[in-house]
Design a protein around this motif. Structure first.
Motif, short mmCIF file in Angstrom:
data_model
loop_
_atom_site.label_atom_id
_atom_site.label_comp_id
_atom_site.label_asym_id
_atom_site.label_seq_id
_atom_site.Cartn_x
_atom_site.Cartn_y
_atom_site.Cartn_z
N MET A 103 -16.94 4.81 56.55
CA MET A 103 -17.92 3.88 57.10
C MET A 103 -17.25 2.88 58.04
O MET A 103 -17.83 2.47 59.06
N ALA A 104 -16.00 2.50 57.73
CA ALA A 104 -15.26 1.60 58.62
C ALA A 104 -14.97 2.28 59.95
O ALA A 104 -15.06 1.66 61.02
N ALA A 105 -14.62 3.57 59.91
CA ALA A 105 -14.35 4.32 61.14
C ALA A 105 -15.61 4.41 62.00
O ALA A 105 -15.54 4.26 63.23
N LEU A 106 -16.75 4.64 61.37
CA LEU A 106 -18.01 4.66 62.12
C LEU A 106 -18.28 3.30 62.75
O LEU A 106 -18.70 3.21 63.91
N GLY A 107 -18.03 2.24 62.01
CA GLY A 107 -18.21 0.90 62.55
C GLY A 107 -17.31 0.63 63.73
O GLY A 107 -17.72 0.02 64.72
N ASP A 108 -16.06 1.09 63.66
CA ASP A 108 -15.12 0.92 64.77
C ASP A 108 -15.62 1.62 66.03
O ASP A 108 -15.32 1.19 67.15
N LEU A 109 -16.36 2.70 65.84
CA LEU A 109 -16.91 3.44 66.98
C LEU A 109 -18.21 2.82 67.50
O LEU A 109 -18.79 3.32 68.47
N GLY A 110 -18.66 1.76 66.85
CA GLY A 110 -19.89 1.11 67.27
C GLY A 110 -21.14 1.80 66.76
O GLY A 110 -22.23 1.63 67.32
N ILE A 111 -21.00 2.56 65.68
CA ILE A 111 -22.13 3.31 65.13
C ILE A 111 -22.50 2.71 63.78
O ILE A 111 -21.74 2.77 62.81
N GLY A 112 -23.66 2.11 63.73
CA GLY A 112 -24.18 1.57 62.48
C GLY A 112 -25.12 2.57 61.84
O GLY A 112 -26.07 3.03 62.48
N VAL A 113 -24.85 2.95 60.60
CA VAL A 113 -25.69 3.93 59.94
C VAL A 113 -25.80 3.55 58.47
O VAL A 113 -24.83 3.13 57.84
N SER A 114 -27.00 3.68 57.93
CA SER A 114 -27.25 3.37 56.53
C SER A 114 -27.60 4.67 55.80
O SER A 114 -28.47 5.43 56.25
N ILE A 115 -26.89 4.94 54.71
CA ILE A 115 -27.15 6.15 53.94
C ILE A 115 -27.48 5.81 52.51
O ILE A 115 -27.18 4.71 52.03
N LEU A 116 -28.10 6.76 51.81
CA LEU A 116 -28.27 6.65 50.36
C LEU A 116 -26.90 6.91 49.75
O LEU A 116 -26.45 8.07 49.69
N ALA A 117 -26.21 5.87 49.34
CA ALA A 117 -24.78 5.95 49.03
C ALA A 117 -24.51 6.39 47.60
O ALA A 117 -23.72 5.77 46.86
N ARG A 118 -25.11 7.46 47.21
CA ARG A 118 -24.81 8.10 45.93
C ARG A 118 -25.07 9.59 46.08
O ARG A 118 -25.88 10.01 46.92
N PRO A 119 -24.42 10.42 45.27
CA PRO A 119 -24.59 11.86 45.42
C PRO A 119 -25.93 12.36 44.89
O PRO A 119 -26.58 11.69 44.09
N VAL A 120 -26.31 13.52 45.37
CA VAL A 120 -27.53 14.20 44.92
C VAL A 120 -27.16 15.59 44.40
O VAL A 120 -26.08 16.11 44.67
N GLU A 121 -28.07 16.18 43.64
CA GLU A 121 -27.93 17.53 43.11
C GLU A 121 -26.72 17.69 42.18
O GLU A 121 -26.20 18.79 42.01
N VAL A 122 -26.27 16.56 41.62
CA VAL A 122 -25.23 16.60 40.59
C VAL A 122 -25.68 15.73 39.43
O VAL A 122 -26.42 14.76 39.61
N VAL A 123 -25.24 16.06 38.24
CA VAL A 123 -25.66 15.32 37.05
C VAL A 123 -25.03 13.94 37.02
O VAL A 123 -25.70 12.94 36.74
N ASP A 124 -23.74 13.86 37.30
CA ASP A 124 -23.00 12.61 37.21
C ASP A 124 -22.98 11.95 38.60
O ASP A 124 -22.03 12.10 39.36
N ALA A 125 -24.03 11.21 38.92
CA ALA A 125 -24.22 10.67 40.28
C ALA A 125 -23.65 9.26 40.38
O ALA A 125 -24.38 8.26 40.44
N ILE A 126 -22.33 9.17 40.43
CA ILE A 126 -21.68 7.86 40.56
C ILE A 126 -21.82 7.38 42.00
O ILE A 126 -21.50 8.12 42.94
#
Length: 300
Positions: A103-126
């Protein structure tokens, strides 16, 4: 030998496989956030490339962006159409650290992006930012996994080209970490019930809005991973269809035909054996599901 099917004993790289899966979900979710919706979620997968797995070109405002897991030099490369370049090293590190660096690398490139910051399709979704559990990276094992994807991609592309109806690209779905290609009958399907862990039912409803026969490779299900094939909706007597080769079988828990990767890898002619599996399992779906095969297939 570079052209051999590599051994993929799962026990050898189980921790690495889980960590790398989470990393692909982070990058895949960037693609999900940036690209417009496409049928059956075709805007979200990654693609096998000459060096690893790539998002292909994405669009962030006026900028074009590509993110590639370079599994030769072991780095995540971020490149933009204005000539900028950033890297995140692929090395033993936690998911939390990789997420922060990406996410820091994307910010350095001037790209702001918001994601659902947890995994999907797995039982242990840390949540990614909290995942200090998964931190292994065996570069040799991941490189071998990529080489296996390259070999599988070639066979799946040949199989896809036998079909003139709607068929998906050969793409890597980071939710379950499988390489897949899907054929469509052209008819709508009954509403999918949804069942994937930590994944909303409507996601599966959109993915399976139309009848399909899907095949692919998944690094699970047997000692070295498995090739698979399934139909939705599953026609009556589908599990009883006499598929080939002899080592293939129907797994009732998965609702899929399974062929162990090791069987393909050690065959005298792996490509022909795998094509036989894909073809015979597709025929189970097409024949029992009354697909218009004359209109959907080409001679091969």
């Amino acid at each position: 030998m570079v052209d051999a099917w590599p051994e993929l004993t799962l026990a050898r790289w189980d921790d690495t496989r889980t960590t790398f899966h989470m990393w692909t979900q982070i990058v895949g979710k960037v693609r999900l956030a940036l690209e417009p919706m496409m049928n059956q979620w075709w805007q979200v997968p990654l693609y096998v490339s000459s060096r690893g797995l790539s998002t292909s070109l994405m669009h962030a405002g006026a900028l074009g962006l590509e993110m590639e897991f370079d599994l030769v030099d072991h780095r995540l490369a971020l490149r933009t159409t204005d000539g900028q370049h950033r890297e995140v090293g692929l090395e033993p590190q936690s998911v939390a650290r990789f997420y922060e660096a990406t996410m820091a690398a994307l910010g350095d490139l001037g790209i702001g992006v918001s994601i659902l910051a947890r995994p999907v399709e797995v039982v242990d979704a840390i949540p990614f930012a909290e995942d200090e559990t998964h931190r292994s990276y065996d570069s040799g094992a991941v490189h071998d996994f990529w080489l296996a994807l390259v070999r599988a991609h070639a066979v799946m592309t040949r199989f896809r080209n036998r079909f003139v109806g709607k068929a998906s690209p050969v793409h890597f779905f980071w939710g379950a970490a499988d390489l897949a290609t899907t054929r469509f009958s052209g008819r709508e399907a009954p509403k999918h019930p949804g069942a994937a862990p930590n994944c909303a039912a409507w996601v599966m409803e959109l993915a399976y809005s139309h009848e399909v026969s899907s095949c692919g490779f998944w690094p699970g299900g047997s000692a070295e991973g498995s090739f698979y094939s399934y139909a939705y909706p599953e026609p009556e007597r589908y599990a009883e269809w006499p598929v080939a080769p002899e080592a293939a079988s129907y797994d009732p828990a998965l609702g899929e035909f399974i062929l162990p990767y090791e069987t393909v890898r050690t065959a005298a002619d792996p490509e022909s054996l795998l094509l036989t599996f894909f073809q015979s399992t597709y025929e189970a779906a097409a024949e029992l599901g009354s697909w218009d095969r004359a209109a959907l297939e080409r001679a091969w």
